[in-house]
Design an enzyme around this catalytic site. Structure first.
Site, PDB file in Angstrom:
ATOM      1  N   ASP A 107       0.841  -1.202   0.000  1.00  0.00           N
ATOM      2  CA  ASP A 107       0.000   0.000   0.000  1.00  0.00           C
ATOM      3  C   ASP A 107       0.873   1.247   0.000  1.00  0.00           C
ATOM      4  OD1 ASP A 107      -2.269  -1.493   0.077  1.00  0.00           O
ATOM      5  OD2 ASP A 107      -2.685  -1.200   2.206  1.00  0.00           O
ATOM      6  N   SER A 160     -10.300  10.840 -12.102  1.00  0.00           N
ATOM      7  CA  SER A 160     -11.708  10.386 -12.067  1.00  0.00           C
ATOM      8  C   SER A 160     -11.964   9.383 -10.939  1.00  0.00           C
ATOM      9  CB  SER A 160     -12.106   9.749 -13.408  1.00  0.00           C
ATOM     10  OG  SER A 160     -11.681  10.525 -14.474  1.00  0.00           O
ATOM     11  N   ASP A 208     -12.199  11.497   6.008  1.00  0.00           N
ATOM     12  CA  ASP A 208     -12.251  10.104   6.484  1.00  0.00           C
ATOM     13  C   ASP A 208     -12.682   9.149   5.361  1.00  0.00           C
ATOM     14  OD1 ASP A 208     -14.880  10.790   6.381  1.00  0.00           O
ATOM     15  OD2 ASP A 208     -15.325  10.438   8.499  1.00  0.00           O
ATOM     16  N   ASN A 209     -12.431   9.552   4.121  1.00  0.00           N
ATOM     17  CA  ASN A 209     -12.673   8.671   2.971  1.00  0.00           C
ATOM     18  C   ASN A 209     -11.348   8.175   2.404  1.00  0.00           C
ATOM     19  OD1 ASN A 209     -15.526   8.828   2.777  1.00  0.00           O
ATOM     20  ND2 ASN A 209     -15.339  10.890   1.938  1.00  0.00           N
ATOM     21  N   ASP A 253     -11.059  -4.417   6.405  1.00  0.00           N
ATOM     22  CA  ASP A 253     -10.169  -5.583   6.557  1.00  0.00           C
ATOM     23  C   ASP A 253      -9.991  -5.919   8.029  1.00  0.00           C
ATOM     24  OD1 ASP A 253      -9.843  -5.322   3.824  1.00  0.00           O
ATOM     25  OD2 ASP A 253      -7.897  -4.314   3.970  1.00  0.00           O
TER      26      ASP A 253
END
Length: 371
Positions: free
Chosen positions: A44, A58, A156-157, A326
């Site tokens: 990540d 986009s 928080d997205n 997760d």
């Protein structure tokens, strides 16, 4: 996912003074390799970005997609323009490592299979798995580099863009079918595979799922993303008869319901209808668990639909929601593999997700504080 208000710090006890935690009622002694996961190991690359960056590529603020040609520059720009942090990731691998963290001892309760490249990122993933005591057995190949996932955070997205690369090269005959690897599959009693792996190796998933079903073991799966429910619907529905526990969030549940012509947007109705889909192993009724961010978690088990409130967290303590789903699954699996009741599994799931959203990346303190 959420938590209690932070409490006043208690004076720390030395290791000798710390009382031993009482043994769990009805807890089952867990052996190594009891929990098996297979999926896409990714490194990540996380950064807080701005709306302009999302718009340029986009991206929706809260979504998971596979990288396309138009995203090629995204990874380079993310590293150049923003402060990035690297974490060992991939949905299934995250859940297995959280479950192992919740369990603590013995080490290597969690086994993980996936494909990486013979490169620096691959070495990092191997090292990270070892550090958190997960028994990772990677299929290593040199045609593709180790996969990466850009986690683009705004507020928080989080918007996830996965470049599977090596993760997409997993081969059943080159890895899963090997005798020493299949023995590890046979040792497990709980299996978890995120829906993301449906894009990689359906035949590997079916081999594991059928083994679980034929031996009355628990096979768990996650809807993972709306695009899985939409564009990999056929693969998903080939596996569904073997699914004992199905996870998802409210967005994925809505996409799944639409694709399955459930003709409802009501979460409780959706979990009821998902539970009633055909099932191979009739000894176990399917359990369906749908999270809704800070709103209550909904679970279908036996003939009832239950809801579990998520304890609220002050937004100022939320650092990064990437990995909350997760972590929820990891917490749930940590109790499931110990044969604990399902409400206890949800409680552990909420706890784990709550810890993770208050930290950067899918990371955690040294030890859990879960009762």
């Amino acid at each position: 996912m959420a938590s209690d208000e932070p409490k006043a710090k208690k004076p720390k006890l030395s290791e000798e003074e710390k009382p031993e935690p009482p043994p769990k009622e009805n807890a089952v002694k867990i052996s190594t390799n009891s929990l098996f996961g297979m999926g896409n190991p990714l490194l990540d690359i996380c950064a807080v970005v701005d709306k302009d960056f999302l718009d340029k590529y986009s991206l929706k603020p809260n979504d998971q997609i596979l990288a396309e040609a138009k995203h090629k520059e995204l990874f380079e720009e993310l590293v150049k323009k923003f402060k990035v942090e690297y974490y060992a990731g991939g949905a299934t691998q995250n859940s297995i490592k959280i479950a192992q963290w919740m369990i603590q001892e013995p080490h290597k309760v969690g086994t993980f299979f996936g494909c990486i490249g013979k490169d620096k990122f691959g070495e990092i993933l191997k090292q990270k798995a070892e550090e958190v005591h997960v028994d990772a057995h990677y299929y290593e190949q040199d045609e593709e580099p180790t996969g990466t996932c850009a986690a683009c955070i705004t507020g928080d997205n989080r918007s996830l863009v996965a470049n599977l690369a090596a993760a997409n090269c997993y081969k059943k005959d080159k890895h899963l079918d090997l005798e020493e690897n299949w023995k590890l599959v046979e040792k497990a009693k709980v299996y978890y595979i995120a829906g993301f792996f449906l894009t990689v190796s359906l035949e590997s998933i079916l081999k594991v799922a059928k083994h679980a079903s034929e031996n009355n073991k628990l096979f768990c799966m996650n809807l993972s993303a709306p695009f899985i429910c939409q564009f990999f619907k056929d693969n998903l529905m080939q596996v569904m008869p073997y699914v004992d526990v199905l996870f998802g969030n409210e967005t994925e549940a809505a996409a799944f319901a639409k694709e399955q012509d459930f003709d409802t947007k009501d979460i409780k109705e959706i979990v009821r209808k998902a539970q009633a889909l055909p099932k191979d192993n009739k000894k176990r009724q399917r359990v369906v668990v749908i999270t809704q961010g800070k709103d209550e978690t909904v679970m279908a088990q036996s003939d009832k639909i239950e809801t579990f409130p998520v304890v609220k967290t002050d937004p100022k303590y939320i650092v990064d929601t990437n990995g909350a789903g997760d972590a929820f699954v990891g917490g749930f699996l940590s109790e499931l593999v110990q044969e604990q009741p399902l409400d206890q599994c949800v409680k552990a799931a909420h706890y784990a997700a709550n810890v993770i959203i208050q930290r950067a990346g899918c990371s955690f303190p040294e030890k859990p504080d879960f009762k």
